[in-house]
Design an enzyme around this catalytic site. Structure first.
Site, short mmCIF file in Angstrom:
data_model
loop_
_atom_site.label_atom_id
_atom_site.label_comp_id
_atom_site.label_asym_id
_atom_site.label_seq_id
_atom_site.Cartn_x
_atom_site.Cartn_y
_atom_site.Cartn_z
N LYS A 154 -9.96 -65.22 24.94
CA LYS A 154 -10.91 -66.29 24.68
C LYS A 154 -12.03 -65.81 23.77
O LYS A 154 -12.27 -64.61 23.61
CB LYS A 154 -11.50 -66.82 25.99
CG LYS A 154 -10.48 -67.55 26.85
CD LYS A 154 -9.89 -68.76 26.14
CE LYS A 154 -10.90 -69.87 25.93
NZ LYS A 154 -10.32 -71.02 25.20
N HIS A 168 -12.14 -71.25 18.09
CA HIS A 168 -12.50 -72.67 18.14
C HIS A 168 -13.95 -72.87 17.65
O HIS A 168 -14.76 -73.51 18.31
CB HIS A 168 -12.32 -73.23 19.55
CG HIS A 168 -10.93 -73.08 20.09
ND1 HIS A 168 -9.87 -73.83 19.61
CD2 HIS A 168 -10.42 -72.27 21.04
CE1 HIS A 168 -8.77 -73.48 20.26
NE2 HIS A 168 -9.08 -72.54 21.13
N TYR A 211 -8.80 -66.30 20.18
CA TYR A 211 -9.11 -67.71 20.00
C TYR A 211 -10.62 -67.85 19.78
O TYR A 211 -11.41 -67.26 20.52
CB TYR A 211 -8.72 -68.53 21.24
CG TYR A 211 -7.24 -68.70 21.44
CD1 TYR A 211 -6.46 -69.39 20.51
CD2 TYR A 211 -6.61 -68.19 22.57
CE1 TYR A 211 -5.09 -69.56 20.71
CE2 TYR A 211 -5.25 -68.35 22.77
CZ TYR A 211 -4.49 -69.03 21.84
OH TYR A 211 -3.15 -69.20 22.03
N VAL A 250 -11.30 -78.66 31.68
CA VAL A 250 -11.34 -77.20 31.76
C VAL A 250 -10.97 -76.61 30.40
O VAL A 250 -9.94 -76.97 29.82
CB VAL A 250 -10.39 -76.69 32.86
CG1 VAL A 250 -10.31 -75.17 32.85
CG2 VAL A 250 -10.88 -77.19 34.23
N ALA A 251 -11.81 -75.71 29.92
CA ALA A 251 -11.63 -75.21 28.55
C ALA A 251 -10.61 -74.09 28.44
O ALA A 251 -10.27 -73.68 27.33
CB ALA A 251 -12.98 -74.74 28.00
N ASN A 252 -10.14 -73.57 29.55
CA ASN A 252 -9.10 -72.53 29.50
C ASN A 252 -8.02 -72.84 30.55
O ASN A 252 -7.77 -72.06 31.47
CB ASN A 252 -9.69 -71.14 29.70
CG ASN A 252 -10.41 -70.97 31.03
OD1 ASN A 252 -10.97 -71.91 31.57
ND2 ASN A 252 -10.39 -69.76 31.57
N SER A 305 -0.57 -94.77 17.33
CA SER A 305 -1.93 -94.57 17.83
C SER A 305 -2.95 -95.36 17.00
O SER A 305 -3.08 -95.17 15.80
CB SER A 305 -2.29 -93.08 17.78
OG SER A 305 -3.58 -92.87 18.33
N ASP A 360 -11.35 -77.57 23.94
CA ASP A 360 -11.68 -76.37 23.16
C ASP A 360 -12.16 -76.72 21.76
O ASP A 360 -12.88 -75.95 21.13
CB ASP A 360 -10.45 -75.46 23.03
CG ASP A 360 -10.31 -74.51 24.21
OD1 ASP A 360 -11.34 -74.22 24.86
OD2 ASP A 360 -9.19 -74.07 24.49
N GLU A 372 -5.94 -69.68 16.61
CA GLU A 372 -5.59 -71.10 16.51
C GLU A 372 -5.43 -71.61 15.08
O GLU A 372 -4.95 -72.73 14.86
CB GLU A 372 -6.62 -71.97 17.24
CG GLU A 372 -7.98 -72.08 16.58
CD GLU A 372 -8.94 -70.97 16.97
OE1 GLU A 372 -10.13 -71.07 16.64
OE2 GLU A 372 -8.49 -69.98 17.62
N VAL A 412 -7.24 -81.96 27.09
CA VAL A 412 -6.73 -80.65 26.68
C VAL A 412 -7.36 -80.22 25.35
O VAL A 412 -7.35 -79.05 25.00
CB VAL A 412 -5.19 -80.68 26.57
CG1 VAL A 412 -4.64 -79.29 26.28
CG2 VAL A 412 -4.57 -81.21 27.86
N ALA A 413 -7.96 -81.15 24.62
CA ALA A 413 -8.60 -80.85 23.34
C ALA A 413 -10.03 -80.38 23.49
O ALA A 413 -10.74 -80.26 22.49
CB ALA A 413 -8.56 -82.10 22.44
N VAL A 467 -4.94 -84.27 21.12
CA VAL A 467 -5.02 -84.39 19.66
C VAL A 467 -5.57 -83.10 19.07
O VAL A 467 -6.55 -82.53 19.58
CB VAL A 467 -5.92 -85.58 19.26
CG1 VAL A 467 -6.10 -85.63 17.76
CG2 VAL A 467 -5.29 -86.88 19.77
N LEU A 468 -4.96 -82.62 18.00
CA LEU A 468 -5.40 -81.39 17.35
C LEU A 468 -5.46 -81.57 15.85
O LEU A 468 -4.49 -82.01 15.22
CB LEU A 468 -4.45 -80.23 17.68
CG LEU A 468 -4.71 -78.93 16.91
CD1 LEU A 468 -6.00 -78.28 17.41
CD2 LEU A 468 -3.54 -77.96 17.05
N ARG A 510 -6.45 -64.04 32.25
CA ARG A 510 -5.51 -63.50 31.28
C ARG A 510 -6.04 -62.19 30.68
O ARG A 510 -7.23 -61.88 30.75
CB ARG A 510 -5.25 -64.51 30.16
CG ARG A 510 -4.45 -65.71 30.57
CD ARG A 510 -4.39 -66.76 29.47
NE ARG A 510 -5.67 -67.43 29.27
CZ ARG A 510 -5.89 -68.39 28.36
NH1 ARG A 510 -4.90 -68.77 27.55
NH2 ARG A 510 -7.08 -68.94 28.25
#
Length: 372
Positions: free
Chosen positions: A75, A96, A94, A298-300, A220, A270, A118, A267-268, A239-240, A15
């Protein structure tokens, strides 16, 4: 303002933080834009397109960092970039921070101002600069899940949608935010048997009212997650907690409940990951196995589809970048409370509570730095 766009150097990150169209907008506002040579090639944008838009091309990342007052990235900076960042420089990307202490300490030491995509947060609680990549990552999580459930990739050999006479795969999605809802739509569209969890009953009601009939909702809790795992083929962790470290919803001892070859997609990652056994992976080496369970972390994730991702991201970030460039970060943040919440580190001081809490660092009041 002088704006720099370096080429992303994270593993398989294709990207770019600014499109030629975005460069044209910033130049039209009277700013100077410097883009590192070939920064846009991974997305399909040539250096010539940037120069036609009024930007200047610099050959090296060092030159971009040296000249820019504001750096726009996709990133977080990685170790080779730390030494290039200087006191008073503005970084908009981003970050994190709560998942990486070394990055946090490096940015504190640099004296730069760090505004994190974020944690930019609207009054209704939504995260406008995270949403587009969450949409991509949620949909990609199912696409990658399909691939790594295949036997040659180490999975159980399950077709997500099944076929007549054979039941579809079971998908468990942890978290019904933007990532989770997009994952549910994709998985449901492929015909999977989908269960999505959350701790918010209003959110679950909304999901139940709007999702296809093959998406079920579940409150949950550890008990409920453990009850689902023995028959689940694919678990997607989405989860975020904005700006904070993700909670571990699947612990290592819970892996023994799952069938060998089942897949966890985190997906969490990061934000530290929501599976205890998660460690960041890359697009070139995306999976590993723990106790017979395949992990994809995978972090991206959106970096695999850079054309779609770049356009979606810059649609969201450009208006904020223009504000920062036109007004300077202090005035822009004072006038836009959503943008103000993106400020994480200023002049060597942490001003975002979740980052201070994650690393037991002093928390400083942002008001001290948003007034002249």
């Amino acid at each position: 303002m002088i704006i720099g766009v370096p080429k992303e150097i994270k593993n398989n990150e294709n990207r770019v933080a600014l499109t030629p169209a975005g460069a044209r907008e910033l130049v039209a506002h009277g700013h100077k834009v410097y883009v590192q040579s070939t920064a846009g090639l991974g997305t399909g944008f040539s250096d010539e397109e940037y120069t036609a838009a009024g930007a200047a091309i610099l050959p090296t990342i060092e030159e971009v960092y040296a000249i820019a007052e504001m750096i726009i990235k996709v990133k977080e900076p990685i170790e080779p970039e730390y030494k290039l960042i200087r006191k008073g420089q503005l970084l908009f990307t981003y970050f994190h921070f709560a998942s990486e202490r070394a990055l946090t300490e490096a940015m504190i030491e640099s004296g730069a101002t760090c505004i994190a995509y974020e944690t930019v947060r609207l009054p209704n609680g939504s995260l406008p600069l995270l949403v587009p990549m969450s949409e991509v990552a949620g949909r990609m999580s199912v696409q990658e899940g399909c691939r790594f459930l295949e036997k040659p990739q180490g999975g159980r050999g399950v077709l997500l949608g099944g076929v007549p006479g054979v039941k579809p795969a079971k998908v468990l999605i942890l978290g019904a935010g933007v990532v989770g809802r997009n994952a549910a739509l994709m998985a449901a569209g492929l015909g999977a048997d989908v269960t999505i969890t959350d701790i918010s009953l209003p959110t679950l009601r909304h999901v139940a009212e709007t999702m296809p009939r093959n998406v079920k909702t579940l409150f949950s809790s550890r008990h409920n997650i453990e009850a689902e795992l023995p028959t689940t083929d694919l678990v997607i962790g989405s989860v975020l907690i904005p700006g904070a470290k993700a909670p571990h919803l699947v612990t290592r001892d819970m892996l023994k409940l799952m069938r060998p070859g089942s897949l966890l997609v985190d997906v969490a990652i990061d934000q530290g990951g929501c599976f205890e056994t998660s460690v960041p992976t890359t697009h070139s080496d995306p999976t590993y196995t723990v106790d017979g369970i395949v992990h994809y972390a995978v972090a991206n994730i959106p970096g695999a589809v850079p054309y779609t991702s770049t356009l979606a991201l810059t649609n969201a970030t450009l208006p904020y970048a223009i504000q920062l460039a036109d007004k300077g970060w202090r005035r822009a943040c004072a006038e836009d409370k959503a943008l103000e919440q993106g400020v994480n580190v200023v002049d060597g001081k942490v001003v975002f509570p979740a980052v201070a809490e994650a690393w037991d660092l002093p928390l400083h009041k942002l008001e001290l730095y948003t007034t002249d």
